[in-house]
Motif scaffolding. Structure first.
Motif, PDB file in Angstrom:
ATOM      1  N   UNK A   9      30.604  60.357 139.800  1.00 11.20           N
ATOM      2  CA  UNK A   9      29.488  60.882 139.431  1.00 11.20           C
ATOM      3  C   UNK A   9      29.437  62.407 140.037  1.00 11.20           C
ATOM      4  N   UNK A  10      29.814  63.427 139.352  1.00  9.10           N
ATOM      5  CA  UNK A  10      29.973  64.673 139.547  1.00  9.10           C
ATOM      6  C   UNK A  10      28.979  65.497 138.680  1.00  9.10           C
ATOM      7  N   UNK A  11      28.253  66.688 139.102  1.00 10.19           N
ATOM      8  CA  UNK A  11      27.226  67.325 138.150  1.00 10.19           C
ATOM      9  C   UNK A  11      28.207  67.881 136.928  1.00 10.19           C
ATOM     10  N   UNK A  12      29.295  68.247 136.728  1.00 14.88           N
ATOM     11  CA  UNK A  12      29.971  68.953 135.753  1.00 14.88           C
ATOM     12  C   UNK A  12      30.439  67.806 134.845  1.00 14.88           C
ATOM     13  N   UNK A  13      30.713  66.623 135.447  1.00 17.01           N
ATOM     14  CA  UNK A  13      31.173  65.537 134.410  1.00 17.01           C
ATOM     15  C   UNK A  13      30.138  64.859 133.503  1.00 17.01           C
ATOM     16  N   UNK A  14      28.631  65.159 134.012  1.00 16.29           N
ATOM     17  CA  UNK A  14      27.649  64.613 133.119  1.00 16.29           C
ATOM     18  C   UNK A  14      26.889  65.782 132.335  1.00 16.29           C
ATOM     19  N   UNK A  15      26.649  66.894 133.108  1.00 22.10           N
ATOM     20  CA  UNK A  15      25.865  68.042 132.504  1.00 22.10           C
ATOM     21  C   UNK A  15      26.714  68.714 131.397  1.00 22.10           C
ATOM     22  N   UNK A  16      26.157  69.408 130.511  1.00 25.05           N
ATOM     23  CA  UNK A  16      26.975  70.067 129.484  1.00 25.05           C
ATOM     24  C   UNK A  16      26.812  71.558 129.987  1.00 25.05           C
ATOM     25  N   UNK A  17      28.074  72.366 130.023  1.00 27.14           N
ATOM     26  CA  UNK A  17      28.230  73.744 130.278  1.00 27.14           C
ATOM     27  C   UNK A  17      27.446  74.502 129.576  1.00 27.14           C
ATOM     28  N   UNK A  18      27.280  73.885 128.354  1.00 25.39           N
ATOM     29  CA  UNK A  18      26.558  74.695 127.314  1.00 25.39           C
ATOM     30  C   UNK A  18      24.911  74.916 127.129  1.00 25.39           C
ATOM     31  N   UNK A  19      24.517  73.688 127.667  1.00 27.64           N
ATOM     32  CA  UNK A  19      23.194  73.454 128.249  1.00 27.64           C
ATOM     33  C   UNK A  19      22.805  74.273 129.415  1.00 27.64           C
ATOM     34  N   UNK A  20      23.718  74.397 130.540  1.00 26.41           N
ATOM     35  CA  UNK A  20      23.519  74.929 131.853  1.00 26.41           C
ATOM     36  C   UNK A  20      23.526  76.698 131.568  1.00 26.41           C
ATOM     37  N   UNK A  21      24.351  76.875 130.772  1.00 31.13           N
ATOM     38  CA  UNK A  21      24.451  78.596 130.590  1.00 31.13           C
ATOM     39  C   UNK A  21      23.525  78.886 129.548  1.00 31.13           C
ATOM     40  N   UNK A  22      23.472  78.512 128.262  1.00 32.84           N
ATOM     41  CA  UNK A  22      22.821  79.187 127.226  1.00 32.84           C
ATOM     42  C   UNK A  22      21.201  78.928 127.154  1.00 32.84           C
ATOM     43  N   UNK A  23      21.002  77.573 127.734  1.00 30.81           N
ATOM     44  CA  UNK A  23      19.557  77.043 127.547  1.00 30.81           C
ATOM     45  C   UNK A  23      18.890  77.153 129.189  1.00 30.81           C
ATOM     46  N   UNK A  24      19.847  76.784 130.107  1.00 31.70           N
ATOM     47  CA  UNK A  24      18.991  76.872 131.380  1.00 31.70           C
ATOM     48  C   UNK A  24      19.129  78.248 131.938  1.00 31.70           C
ATOM     49  N   UNK A  25      20.127  78.566 131.984  1.00 28.17           N
ATOM     50  CA  UNK A  25      20.260  80.242 132.643  1.00 28.17           C
ATOM     51  C   UNK A  25      19.879  81.212 131.838  1.00 28.17           C
ATOM     52  N   UNK A  26      20.507  81.441 130.640  1.00 25.45           N
ATOM     53  CA  UNK A  26      20.044  82.641 129.767  1.00 25.45           C
ATOM     54  C   UNK A  26      18.574  82.485 129.222  1.00 25.45           C
ATOM     55  N   UNK A  27      17.972  81.144 129.010  1.00 24.66           N
ATOM     56  CA  UNK A  27      16.663  80.881 128.559  1.00 24.66           C
ATOM     57  C   UNK A  27      15.727  80.473 129.552  1.00 24.66           C
ATOM     58  N   UNK A  28      15.915  79.882 130.659  1.00 23.30           N
ATOM     59  CA  UNK A  28      14.902  79.492 131.507  1.00 23.30           C
ATOM     60  C   UNK A  28      14.933  79.900 133.023  1.00 23.30           C
ATOM     61  N   UNK A  29      15.878  80.772 133.368  1.00 19.17           N
ATOM     62  CA  UNK A  29      16.204  81.123 134.582  1.00 19.17           C
ATOM     63  C   UNK A  29      16.229  82.668 134.740  1.00 19.17           C
ATOM     64  N   UNK A  30      17.151  83.232 133.770  1.00 21.70           N
ATOM     65  CA  UNK A  30      17.342  84.766 133.825  1.00 21.70           C
ATOM     66  C   UNK A  30      16.060  85.542 133.346  1.00 21.70           C
TER      67      UNK A  30
END
Length: 321
Positions: free
Chosen positions: A153-174
């Protein structure tokens, strides 16, 4: 360090919620969003950090159990961002339409805005649970076809980096961070413009100057909260971008510092309120003296405070009219 941050986050933000409860002057619409932000930070200290400490031991668990832990953190982060955005919009309206502000921003509408912020945060944070995750990648790498396999159980093992960067960071945080920067710039511009107008007018116009002076001081404090949030979370998101676009090994020290910064942000807001906002400072001292030091509150002083508060309320009502 995580344990210290967790304790400071829970105790400090409980004090924030408690201060709003006992101090009537803090119960305006802005502090609806401040309380929402404090509740998210309490959850980080009480829930997310203990879970992060647990999974950092490298424990094995079911894929979706680990994914849920990661999604909880995403929900709370997004709720904090939206609470900060709501605070910025609220302060903008208070400066832009001071005479009709109370008619436009009612407690009911503020409460509805808080619920909408949490609903959007849930949708954004729980998106990986509905398929945008690393399950297929994990099954392909490990030659397994299980619908819920065991993973480290590690964050990067289960969460897609495409989701984190394109959707979460570029879409919902920045975008919210950039929008808040623009809003606070406009707030400071309008306040300084109004203050310069009042300086050039007669002394009879001192009340508006006092109003905008208070708004300027509070806006600076809330902008500081935003600034610290940005510098606390941007390093972790930048690391995610590097992981996606240049997947080379990174030292654990850099990752741990970024994680500590992101968690530490949950503990700093009460400190800012205590040092920068006088009403919070008075409420914190009252809570400390009464419930920690067990001092009896002077009833006469309490009555005088209530009378003074009632007088100030009448004066503010008169100024609004």
């Amino acid at each position: 360090m995580e344990v210290v941050i967790a304790l400071a986050s829970v105790l400090g933000n409980v004090m924030v919620v408690w201060a709003v409860k006992i101090n009537r002057s803090l119960r305006d619409t802005t502090f609806y969003f401040v309380v929402s932000l404090a509740l998210a930070d309490i959850a980080v200290g009480a829930l997310v950090i203990p879970l992060a400490i647990t999974i950092s031991t490298g424990m094995r668990t079911h894929f979706y159990s680990c994914l849920m832990v990661a999604c909880v953190m995403l929900v709370l982060t997004q709720s904090s961002i939206l609470a900060l955005l709501a605070i910025a919009i609220d302060r903008y309206l208070r400066v832009k339409i001071p005479l009709s502000y109370k008619r436009v921003v009612t407690p009911k509408r503020a409460g509805t805005a808080v619920l909408v912020c949490w609903l959007v945060a849930l949708i954004v944070g729980l998106t990986p649970m509905f398929g945008w995750n690393n399950l297929q990648k994990f099954n392909h790498t490990n030659s397994s076809e299980g619908p819920n396999p065991d993973v480290i159980c590690k964050f990067e093992n289960v969460i897609s980096m495409q989701y984190m960067v394109y959707f979460n960071f570029f879409g919902c945080v920045l975008p919210p961070l950039v929008l808040m920067l623009v809003i606070y710039f406009e707030i400071f511009y309008m306040i300084h413009k109004q203050l310069n107008k009042r300086i050039n007018k007669s002394a009879s116009q001192t009340d508006p100057s006092r109003y905008y002076g208070k708004e300027l001081k509070l806006a600076k404090s809330l902008a500081l909260v935003l600034f610290l949030f940005a510098i606390s979370w941007l390093p972790l998101h930048i690391l995610n971008c590097i992981t996606l676009f240049s997947p080379s090994p990174k030292t654990n020290l850099i990752i741990y510092v970024a994680i500590l910064l992101s968690h530490g942000n949950s503990a700093v807001n009460p400190v800012i309120y205590a040092f920068r906002i006088r009403k919070f400072r008075i409420a914190f001292v009252k809570i400390w003296e009464r419930y920690v030091c067990c001092k009896k509150v002077n009833q006469l002083a309490s009555k005088a405070t209530r009378r003074r508060g009632s007088l100030e309320k009448r004066m503010r009502h008169h100024n609004d009219l």
